[in-house]
Design a protein around this motif. Structure first.
Motif, PDB file in Angstrom:
ATOM      1  N   THR A  88     -38.653  58.426  15.801  1.00 47.48           N
ATOM      2  CA  THR A  88     -37.488  59.433  15.794  1.00 47.48           C
ATOM      3  C   THR A  88     -38.182  60.680  16.115  1.00 47.48           C
ATOM      4  OG1 THR A  88     -36.662  59.740  14.099  1.00 47.48           O
ATOM      5  CG2 THR A  88     -35.671  57.811  15.715  1.00 47.48           C
ATOM      6  N   THR A  89     -37.416  61.701  16.621  1.00 48.89           N
ATOM      7  CA  THR A  89     -37.872  62.754  16.392  1.00 48.89           C
ATOM      8  C   THR A  89     -37.718  63.738  15.511  1.00 48.89           C
ATOM      9  OG1 THR A  89     -36.971  63.133  18.901  1.00 48.89           O
ATOM     10  CG2 THR A  89     -37.137  64.797  17.403  1.00 48.89           C
ATOM     11  N   GLN A  90     -36.324  62.853  14.338  1.00 48.70           N
ATOM     12  CA  GLN A  90     -36.321  63.135  12.844  1.00 48.70           C
ATOM     13  C   GLN A  90     -37.493  62.274  12.538  1.00 48.70           C
ATOM     14  OE1 GLN A  90     -32.964  64.908  11.593  1.00 48.70           O
ATOM     15  NE2 GLN A  90     -35.006  64.984  10.025  1.00 48.70           N
ATOM     16  N   GLU A  91     -38.192  61.348  12.509  1.00 44.71           N
ATOM     17  CA  GLU A  91     -38.814  60.791  11.867  1.00 44.71           C
ATOM     18  C   GLU A  91     -40.264  61.495  11.769  1.00 44.71           C
ATOM     19  OE1 GLU A  91     -38.191  55.929  11.752  1.00 44.71           O
ATOM     20  OE2 GLU A  91     -38.985  57.204  13.367  1.00 44.71           O
ATOM     21  N   VAL A  92     -40.795  62.360  13.395  1.00 45.58           N
ATOM     22  CA  VAL A  92     -41.268  63.025  13.455  1.00 45.58           C
ATOM     23  C   VAL A  92     -41.516  64.673  12.451  1.00 45.58           C
ATOM     24  CG1 VAL A  92     -42.838  64.310  15.729  1.00 45.58           C
ATOM     25  CG2 VAL A  92     -42.147  62.004  15.573  1.00 45.58           C
ATOM     26  N   ALA A  93     -40.415  64.917  12.370  1.00 46.07           N
ATOM     27  CA  ALA A  93     -40.210  66.347  12.351  1.00 46.07           C
ATOM     28  C   ALA A  93     -40.883  66.234  10.956  1.00 46.07           C
ATOM     29  CB  ALA A  93     -38.646  66.578  12.300  1.00 46.07           C
ATOM     30  N   ASN A  94     -39.693  65.301  10.091  1.00 48.03           N
ATOM     31  CA  ASN A  94     -40.599  65.025   8.171  1.00 48.03           C
ATOM     32  C   ASN A  94     -41.663  64.515   8.501  1.00 48.03           C
ATOM     33  OD1 ASN A  94     -37.194  65.278   8.235  1.00 48.03           O
ATOM     34  ND2 ASN A  94     -36.581  62.636   7.865  1.00 48.03           N
ATOM     35  N   ARG A  95     -42.072  63.935   9.050  1.00 47.62           N
ATOM     36  CA  ARG A  95     -43.935  63.759   9.262  1.00 47.62           C
ATOM     37  C   ARG A  95     -44.356  65.220   9.235  1.00 47.62           C
ATOM     38  NH1 ARG A  95     -47.358  61.515   6.416  1.00 47.62           N
ATOM     39  NH2 ARG A  95     -49.009  60.374   7.594  1.00 47.62           N
ATOM     40  N   LEU A  96     -44.213  65.962   9.872  1.00 49.95           N
ATOM     41  CA  LEU A  96     -45.079  67.028  10.724  1.00 49.95           C
ATOM     42  C   LEU A  96     -44.858  67.966   9.004  1.00 49.95           C
ATOM     43  CD1 LEU A  96     -45.337  69.226  13.714  1.00 49.95           C
ATOM     44  CD2 LEU A  96     -44.160  71.010  11.672  1.00 49.95           C
ATOM     45  N   VAL A  97     -43.219  68.293   8.607  1.00 45.84           N
ATOM     46  CA  VAL A  97     -43.719  69.340   6.986  1.00 45.84           C
ATOM     47  C   VAL A  97     -43.820  68.386   6.026  1.00 45.84           C
ATOM     48  CG1 VAL A  97     -41.365  70.276   5.515  1.00 45.84           C
ATOM     49  CG2 VAL A  97     -41.400  69.978   8.214  1.00 45.84           C
ATOM     50  N   GLU A  98     -44.346  66.872   5.872  1.00 48.01           N
ATOM     51  CA  GLU A  98     -45.088  66.524   5.030  1.00 48.01           C
ATOM     52  C   GLU A  98     -45.698  67.124   4.731  1.00 48.01           C
ATOM     53  OE1 GLU A  98     -45.607  62.491   3.195  1.00 48.01           O
ATOM     54  OE2 GLU A  98     -44.575  62.727   5.473  1.00 48.01           O
ATOM     55  N   LEU A  99     -47.114  67.030   6.164  1.00 47.38           N
ATOM     56  CA  LEU A  99     -48.496  67.075   6.136  1.00 47.38           C
ATOM     57  C   LEU A  99     -48.748  68.655   5.989  1.00 47.38           C
ATOM     58  CD1 LEU A  99     -49.220  64.682   9.201  1.00 47.38           C
ATOM     59  CD2 LEU A  99     -49.615  64.518   6.494  1.00 47.38           C
ATOM     60  N   CYS A 100     -47.740  69.837   6.751  1.00 47.88           N
ATOM     61  CA  CYS A 100     -47.535  70.891   6.741  1.00 47.88           C
ATOM     62  C   CYS A 100     -47.981  71.928   5.621  1.00 47.88           C
ATOM     63  CB  CYS A 100     -46.843  71.287   7.441  1.00 47.88           C
ATOM     64  SG  CYS A 100     -47.404  71.492   9.414  1.00 47.88           S
ATOM     65  N   ARG A 101     -47.079  70.707   4.589  1.00 49.61           N
ATOM     66  CA  ARG A 101     -46.639  71.304   3.185  1.00 49.61           C
ATOM     67  C   ARG A 101     -47.911  70.874   2.239  1.00 49.61           C
ATOM     68  NH1 ARG A 101     -40.436  69.726   2.223  1.00 49.61           N
ATOM     69  NH2 ARG A 101     -39.714  71.737   3.190  1.00 49.61           N
ATOM     70  N   GLU A 102     -48.679  70.290   2.941  1.00 51.36           N
ATOM     71  CA  GLU A 102     -49.554  69.481   1.957  1.00 51.36           C
ATOM     72  C   GLU A 102     -51.373  70.098   2.901  1.00 51.36           C
ATOM     73  OE1 GLU A 102     -49.890  65.395   2.797  1.00 51.36           O
ATOM     74  OE2 GLU A 102     -47.988  64.708   1.533  1.00 51.36           O
ATOM     75  N   GLY A 103     -50.686  71.312   3.635  1.00 54.64           N
ATOM     76  CA  GLY A 103     -51.766  72.131   4.455  1.00 54.64           C
ATOM     77  C   GLY A 103     -52.985  70.569   5.213  1.00 54.64           C
ATOM     78  N   LYS A 104     -52.119  69.451   5.396  1.00 52.50           N
ATOM     79  CA  LYS A 104     -53.180  68.565   6.280  1.00 52.50           C
ATOM     80  C   LYS A 104     -52.827  69.191   8.283  1.00 52.50           C
ATOM     81  CE  LYS A 104     -53.826  65.492   2.447  1.00 52.50           C
ATOM     82  NZ  LYS A 104     -52.884  64.135   2.356  1.00 52.50           N
ATOM     83  N   PHE A 105     -52.747  70.087   8.378  1.00 53.54           N
ATOM     84  CA  PHE A 105     -52.517  70.598   9.419  1.00 53.54           C
ATOM     85  C   PHE A 105     -53.626  69.869  11.248  1.00 53.54           C
ATOM     86  CE2 PHE A 105     -51.454  74.499   6.842  1.00 53.54           C
ATOM     87  CZ  PHE A 105     -50.346  74.564   7.433  1.00 53.54           C
ATOM     88  N   GLU A 106     -54.935  69.512  10.230  1.00 49.77           N
ATOM     89  CA  GLU A 106     -55.452  68.925  11.641  1.00 49.77           C
ATOM     90  C   GLU A 106     -54.704  67.068  11.562  1.00 49.77           C
ATOM     91  OE1 GLU A 106     -59.635  67.029  12.809  1.00 49.77           O
ATOM     92  OE2 GLU A 106     -59.556  69.586  11.276  1.00 49.77           O
ATOM     93  N   GLN A 107     -54.597  66.561  10.556  1.00 47.63           N
ATOM     94  CA  GLN A 107     -53.444  65.352  11.073  1.00 47.63           C
ATOM     95  C   GLN A 107     -52.447  65.471  11.708  1.00 47.63           C
ATOM     96  OE1 GLN A 107     -53.731  63.604   7.319  1.00 47.63           O
ATOM     97  NE2 GLN A 107     -52.363  61.543   7.929  1.00 47.63           N
ATOM     98  N   VAL A 108     -52.268  66.924  11.775  1.00 49.64           N
ATOM     99  CA  VAL A 108     -50.447  66.157  12.175  1.00 49.64           C
ATOM    100  C   VAL A 108     -50.758  66.432  13.766  1.00 49.64           C
ATOM    101  CG1 VAL A 108     -48.825  68.435  13.175  1.00 49.64           C
ATOM    102  CG2 VAL A 108     -49.802  68.373  11.153  1.00 49.64           C
ATOM    103  N   PHE A 109     -52.152  67.345  14.276  1.00 49.96           N
ATOM    104  CA  PHE A 109     -52.267  67.162  15.900  1.00 49.96           C
ATOM    105  C   PHE A 109     -52.912  65.566  16.215  1.00 49.96           C
ATOM    106  CE2 PHE A 109     -54.484  72.085  14.726  1.00 49.96           C
ATOM    107  CZ  PHE A 109     -52.048  72.529  14.967  1.00 49.96           C
ATOM    108  N   GLN A 110     -53.559  64.871  15.386  1.00 49.15           N
ATOM    109  CA  GLN A 110     -54.164  63.867  15.971  1.00 49.15           C
ATOM    110  C   GLN A 110     -52.792  63.028  15.364  1.00 49.15           C
ATOM    111  OE1 GLN A 110     -56.903  63.966  12.863  1.00 49.15           O
ATOM    112  NE2 GLN A 110     -58.168  65.233  13.886  1.00 49.15           N
TER     113      GLN A 110
END
Length: 125
Positions: free
Chosen positions: A2-24
């Motif tokens: 869902t949009t909420q799940e995508v949003a939560n995951r994006l925030v989680e990965l960005c906070r961990e500095g995993k920007f490349e994983q966000v894209f992939q």
């Protein structure tokens, strides 16, 4: 997702500095990325263009001092977050604060569009 799940995951990965994983993990191969007028990158599309933009950004930064990412605000297939960073850029003696609003559009569980709102730094353009 869902949009909420995508949003939560994006925030989680960005906070961990995993920007490349966000894209992939979260982005559509046809992703469109829009920077504000006056920013170095303008509008780009696709994984390769996003990766190049990220690489160029990282090459401009000599030190990341801090980063803060807000909780997402979700409405239908859109969500937004704020990102606040303190960085030292190449050619600059003092760190600068960067604040931006990030807006994302989700379709079929993938981010299909991102748009960033911030005041471009004249020295970088």
């Amino acid at each position: 997702m869902t949009t909420q799940e995508v949003a939560n995951r994006l925030v989680e990965l960005c906070r961990e500095g995993k920007f490349e994983q966000v894209f992939q993990e979260l982005y559509s191969p046809e992703i469109v990325s829009i920077e504000p007028e006056g920013a170095p990158w303008g509008t780009v599309q696709g994984f390769e263009a996003i990766a190049n933009k990220g690489k160029e950004w990282n090459e401009m930064v000599t030190e990341f001092h801090s980063s803060e990412i807000s909780e997402p605000i979700v409405a239908e297939n859109f969500f937004s977050i704020t990102m606040k960073s303190k960085v030292t850029m190449k050619g600059m003696d003092q760190p600068i604060n960067m604040d931006e609003v990030c807006l994302y559009e989700v379709n079929n569980g993938k981010v299909v569009k991102e748009q960033f709102f911030y005041t471009p730094i004249p020295e970088l353009v």
